[in-house]
Design an enzyme around this catalytic site. Structure first.
Site, PDB file in Angstrom:
ATOM      1  N   GLY A  46       0.776  -1.232   0.000  1.00  0.00           N
ATOM      2  CA  GLY A  46       0.000   0.000   0.000  1.00  0.00           C
ATOM      3  C   GLY A  46       0.806   1.279   0.000  1.00  0.00           C
ATOM      4  O   GLY A  46       0.237   2.374  -0.131  1.00  0.00           O
ATOM      5  N   ASP A  47       2.159   1.197   0.148  1.00  0.00           N
ATOM      6  CA  ASP A  47       2.962   2.430   0.175  1.00  0.00           C
ATOM      7  C   ASP A  47       4.375   2.142  -0.326  1.00  0.00           C
ATOM      8  O   ASP A  47       5.363   2.452   0.341  1.00  0.00           O
ATOM      9  CB  ASP A  47       3.002   3.009   1.590  1.00  0.00           C
ATOM     10  CG  ASP A  47       3.451   4.473   1.620  1.00  0.00           C
ATOM     11  OD1 ASP A  47       3.392   5.130   0.561  1.00  0.00           O
ATOM     12  OD2 ASP A  47       3.864   4.943   2.700  1.00  0.00           O
ATOM     13  N   VAL A  48       4.469   1.552  -1.505  1.00  0.00           N
ATOM     14  CA  VAL A  48       5.762   1.236  -2.090  1.00  0.00           C
ATOM     15  C   VAL A  48       6.424   2.527  -2.571  1.00  0.00           C
ATOM     16  O   VAL A  48       5.835   3.280  -3.357  1.00  0.00           O
ATOM     17  CB  VAL A  48       5.599   0.241  -3.262  1.00  0.00           C
ATOM     18  CG1 VAL A  48       6.905   0.064  -4.016  1.00  0.00           C
ATOM     19  CG2 VAL A  48       5.085  -1.097  -2.742  1.00  0.00           C
ATOM     20  N   THR A  98       1.342   7.322  -0.895  1.00  0.00           N
ATOM     21  CA  THR A  98       2.150   8.526  -1.124  1.00  0.00           C
ATOM     22  C   THR A  98       1.841   9.024  -2.523  1.00  0.00           C
ATOM     23  O   THR A  98       1.975   8.268  -3.501  1.00  0.00           O
ATOM     24  CB  THR A  98       3.647   8.197  -0.980  1.00  0.00           C
ATOM     25  OG1 THR A  98       3.895   7.725   0.350  1.00  0.00           O
ATOM     26  CG2 THR A  98       4.502   9.436  -1.234  1.00  0.00           C
TER      27      THR A  98
END
Length: 478
Positions: A46-48, A98
């Site tokens: 969910g936030d690579v 992000t």
């Protein structure tokens, strides 16, 4: 983090804000294998992003090993009890991640799945090579909207210029995956095979990727492209088109008019009234109007107003006092609007909102109060949404996209929803899909996208007892 070394962000900065393609290729191979391991546990990250990939401690045996950290936004892509893929949904105000690296689907509030991690990885890799992404620098309150719009408008060729060819191939593959599609991780890794040098010169260890490939009983060298080409859901040139929706009905009389100037509206509407037809939906193109009138509305009386104000409040409130309710609206690019109000509806109360962005939070609030969306329209970049009590729907969902949201609409159809309202701006297409309280006798619904008003298609639909139920003119894709 204290147990590990520098992040890829730190390495990128220390390398003069640019990395060699050889290093990024090694990062790509290892990062894909890490995501495969995480996904195999039933979770998506969910936030690579570069800050969440760390190398091992300097001087340790793991100093060239890549680690993925920060599971704060991780979510399940499988249901814990059944192991089935989670259900598709879209909540346009629910952004997680992000902004710089998030997938387009994340910007649009869609349920996270494996494709989103891989799309974020693609943006991460391209950033590490090029040092910048085209959507950096936005500072407005609607930053996420602007970034998403730019991502949709930037072709893989443009984004990956000056990058080795495998990066464009990787981006194209992951951005065109379906919601519940299983990624072919070995195939994705194999894209980068030709750019990987010998073990002695590798800046990043990729033994994890090789082990994963062997565990799956597949070698990277002999993978062949034996799959049929997939339809690219995000390909095509943005265009402004008519989007028309057709419902299966019992045979009835329906009439349409298009390219109607302000001065001719009254003539067409009054002629329809004389023939026992009432307006069921309206739309606007280039400051001209389209009217759909039919004998199946159930209305007993109707009034309308053409106003230079988008959804003229005083006139609407006056009609509410007379027990008329809004049943169709359209707005022109010059800001004027056509509002149709009728008696004989099931509605008991109405509310509407005009906004410069899609008012999902307001819609969600009204849903909780027992209202449902019954009409939508746009005037330029302004959007008007009408919500009514006692609409005859049990639940509703939103499909919002910069292009025609084909995948989302088909998934909603599969679970019993039908398109009940449409609207489009020069930027976005918005659809409200509803489940009726009373199951219709014919659940058939079709959509059509045409550059001109679909006059040549309507009669073909009528032969099949399919009648226009909603129409708009705006953002779509060729």
């Amino acid at each position: 983090m204290d147990m590990l070394g520098s992040s890829l962000w730190d390495v990128w900065n220390s390398a003069g804000q640019a990395m060699s393609s050889h290093m990024v290729v090694c990062i790509a191979v290892e990062a894909i294998s890490i995501l495969e391991k995480l996904h195999s546990k039933g979770f998506v990250h969910g936030d690579v992003k570069p800050e969440n990939f760390l190398l091992g401690q300097p001087g340790s045996p793991d100093e060239k090993k890549l680690f993925l950290i920060d599971l704060g936004l991780a979510s399940r892509w499988t249901e814990a009890a059944s192991g089935r893929h989670v259900q598709y949904d879209q909540r346009p105000d629910n952004f997680r991640g992000t902004i710089r690296y998030a997938s387009v689907h994340a910007h649009l509030g869609r349920t996270g799945s494996r494709r989103d991690d891989l799309e974020s990885l693609a943006y991460t890799l391209i950033f590490l090579i090029k040092g910048k992404l085209p959507w950096q620098g936005y500072q407005a309150d609607n930053k996420s909207f602007l970034v998403c719009k730019k991502k949709m408008a930037t072709s893989p060729e443009m984004l990956c210029c000056f990058c080795p060819a495998p990066f464009k191939d990787f981006l194209e593959m992951v951005t065109n995956m379906k919601f519940d599609e299983e990624p072919n991780y070995p195939k994705l890794i194999s894209l980068f095979d030709g750019l990987i040098e010998g073990p002695a010169s590798r800046p990043i260890r990729i033994d994890g990727a090789l082990k994963v490939g062997k565990k799956r009983g597949r070698t990277l060298a002999n993978l062949e492209d034996d799959e049929q080409p997939k339809k690219k859901v995000r390909s095509g040139s943005p265009a402004t088109q008519w989007i028309s929706v057709y419902n299966g009905r019992r045979p009835m009389k329906q009439r349409y008019h298009y390219n109607v100037a302000d001065s001719r509206l009254h003539q067409h509407i009054e002629k329809g009234y004389q023939d026992g037809l009432y307006i069921s939906c309206v739309a606007s193109s280039e400051n001209f109007w389209a009217l759909i009138m039919d004998a199946g509305t159930g209305f007993c009386s109707q009034v309308y107003e053409l106003s230079q104000v988008f959804l003229h409040k005083e006139w609407i409130m006056e009609q509410w006092e007379n027990n008329y309710y809004i049943t169709a609206i359209a707005g022109a690019t010059n800001g004027s609007s056509l509002v149709v109000m009728s008696k004989g509806t099931p509605y008991t109360q109405q509310s509407y909102k005009v906004s410069e962005s899609f008012p999902y939070k307001w819609i969600n609030k009204k849903w909780r109060e027992g209202f449902h969306v019954t009409s939508m329209a746009t005037a330029g970049n302004c959007l008007g949404v009408v919500m009514s009590r006692n609409s005859g729907y049990s639940t509703q969902a939103v499909e919002l996209d910069f292009l025609y949201p084909s995948e989302g609409i088909h998934r909603r159809w599969e679970t019993g929803y039908r398109i009940t309202s449409t609207a489009a701006t020069p930027d976005q297409a918005a659809f409200i899909l509803s489940i009726p309280k009373r199951k219709p006798m014919d659940e058939t619904q079709e959509t059509l996208r045409t550059s001109a008003f679909p006059s040549s298609h309507v009669k073909e639909k009528w032969v099949k007892n399919l009648y226009i139920s909603s129409i708009c003119y705006g953002r779509s894709v060729c």
